[in-house]
Design an enzyme around this catalytic site. Structure first.
Site, PDB file in Angstrom:
ATOM      1  N   HIS A  22     -11.691  -0.997   5.935  1.00  0.00           N
ATOM      2  CA  HIS A  22     -10.260  -0.863   6.082  1.00  0.00           C
ATOM      3  C   HIS A  22      -9.609  -0.337   7.191  1.00  0.00           C
ATOM      4  O   HIS A  22      -8.984  -0.898   8.046  1.00  0.00           O
ATOM      5  CB  HIS A  22      -9.516  -0.741   5.029  1.00  0.00           C
ATOM      6  CG  HIS A  22      -8.069  -0.715   4.106  1.00  0.00           C
ATOM      7  ND1 HIS A  22      -7.444  -0.485   3.287  1.00  0.00           N
ATOM      8  CD2 HIS A  22      -6.985  -0.788   5.290  1.00  0.00           C
ATOM      9  CE1 HIS A  22      -6.775  -0.465   3.324  1.00  0.00           C
ATOM     10  NE2 HIS A  22      -5.684  -0.420   3.801  1.00  0.00           N
ATOM     11  N   HIS A  29      -0.610   5.222   7.458  1.00  0.00           N
ATOM     12  CA  HIS A  29      -2.294   4.391   7.896  1.00  0.00           C
ATOM     13  C   HIS A  29      -2.123   3.501   8.639  1.00  0.00           C
ATOM     14  O   HIS A  29      -1.389   2.639   8.858  1.00  0.00           O
ATOM     15  CB  HIS A  29      -2.086   3.543   6.231  1.00  0.00           C
ATOM     16  CG  HIS A  29      -3.218   3.022   5.717  1.00  0.00           C
ATOM     17  ND1 HIS A  29      -3.996   2.778   5.815  1.00  0.00           N
ATOM     18  CD2 HIS A  29      -2.356   1.990   5.709  1.00  0.00           C
ATOM     19  CE1 HIS A  29      -4.705   1.938   5.494  1.00  0.00           C
ATOM     20  NE2 HIS A  29      -3.850   1.096   4.994  1.00  0.00           N
ATOM     21  N   GLU A  56       0.723  -0.944   0.176  1.00  0.00           N
ATOM     22  CA  GLU A  56      -0.055  -0.290  -0.058  1.00  0.00           C
ATOM     23  C   GLU A  56       0.925   1.388  -0.371  1.00  0.00           C
ATOM     24  O   GLU A  56       0.267   2.330   0.311  1.00  0.00           O
ATOM     25  CB  GLU A  56      -0.670  -0.188   1.431  1.00  0.00           C
ATOM     26  CG  GLU A  56      -1.804  -1.131   1.081  1.00  0.00           C
ATOM     27  CD  GLU A  56      -3.150  -0.883   2.352  1.00  0.00           C
ATOM     28  OE1 GLU A  56      -3.981  -0.224   1.335  1.00  0.00           O
ATOM     29  OE2 GLU A  56      -2.739  -1.154   3.622  1.00  0.00           O
TER      30      GLU A  56
HETATM   31 ZN   LIG Z   1      -4.223  -0.762   5.230  1.00  0.00          ZN
END
Ligand SMILES: [Zn+2]
Length: 245
Positions: A173, A101, A82
């Site tokens: 998520h 993140h 990611e």
């Molecule tokens: Zn993630």
């Protein structure tokens, strides 16, 4: 590199390592999640650990990535899938110096309900502004994706959804939080999780009074002067805990 340049880069790498350890110790990341920092000398590049659990990151694990999210040194260790979250936010937000993140758990419920947004309910969370936007990956990847930001196309869509905000939720998520220093991004990531927990608790008790946008802005201005106070405490706590295990 001159001595000054190399010291600037080394100290940025040290901050990235410390940020990883703090985010784990504060419960923002677990085995997953990552934090990056814009490269201090090459502003279209960024620094991010190789693919590994944040708590275990050392200076040797922090790699340089280019503007497209590719590691500068080819043939190196595995990198985070990611990483495009980072590259695409840096591309459209020149004010952003660091990106966190995470899948921090109290935030995720706000990414999946309609009608309730993550909003600032206390002064420490003023950076959430009017409300955190929610990124719906289904609009860009269809209904069968694994929800991960696997390419630059999805990274760019997420960055658009973030817009000028400090935080964007990612449906089912997690979330991504930005700052104009790595310490500010870490501060915001911690207080995004705290704010989500408090908002959930407050909503169980009754109708919630949120900060006005003006209060959100004023509290952010005040908190921005206090970030080192939290950072130094959290760093000490993370180091103490690491030594105890
Ligand atoms: Zn993630």
């Amino acid at each position: 590199m001159s001595d000054n340049t190399s010291e600037t880069v080394s100290s940025a790498i040290r901050e990235v390592v410390d940020a990883n350890h703090i985010l784990f110790d504060q419960g923002v990341v677990d085995g997953f999640g990552h934090v990056s920092m814009r490269h201090p000398i090459k502003p279209n590049h960024f620094l991010l650990a190789r693919s590994m659990a944040p708590a275990l990151v050392t200076e040797a694990d922090v790699l340089e990535f280019d503007a497209d999210g590719a590691p500068v040194e080819a043939g190196g260790p595995a990198v985070y899938l990611e990483r495009f979250i980072h590259s695409e936010i840096y591309r459209i937000r020149p004010d952003v110096v660091a990106v966190v993140h995470s899948h921090s758990p109290a935030v995720v419920p706000f990414s999946v309900v309609s009608g309730t947004k993550l909003r600032p309910i206390c002064h420490m969370c003023g950076f959430l502004g009017a409300a955190a936007p929610v990124f719906e990956i289904r609009d860009f990847a269809g209904s069968g994706s694994d929800l991960l930001i696997r390419d630059a196309h999805l990274g760019a869509a997420l960055a658009q959804s973030l817009g000028q905000s400090a935080a964007v939720l990612m449906r089912g998520h997690g979330s991504t939080v930005v700052g104009n220093t790595i310490r500010q991004a870490v501060f915001r990531a911690v207080y995004t999780e705290v704010g989500a927990r408090l908002q959930s608790e407050a909503m169980r008790l009754g109708p919630v009074t949120y900060l006005t946008e003006e209060e959100a802005e004023a509290t952010t201005t005040t908190n921005n002067t206090q970030i080192d106070r939290a950072w130094l405490l959290w760093l000490k706590a993370a180091r103490n805990r690491a030594m105890a295990t």
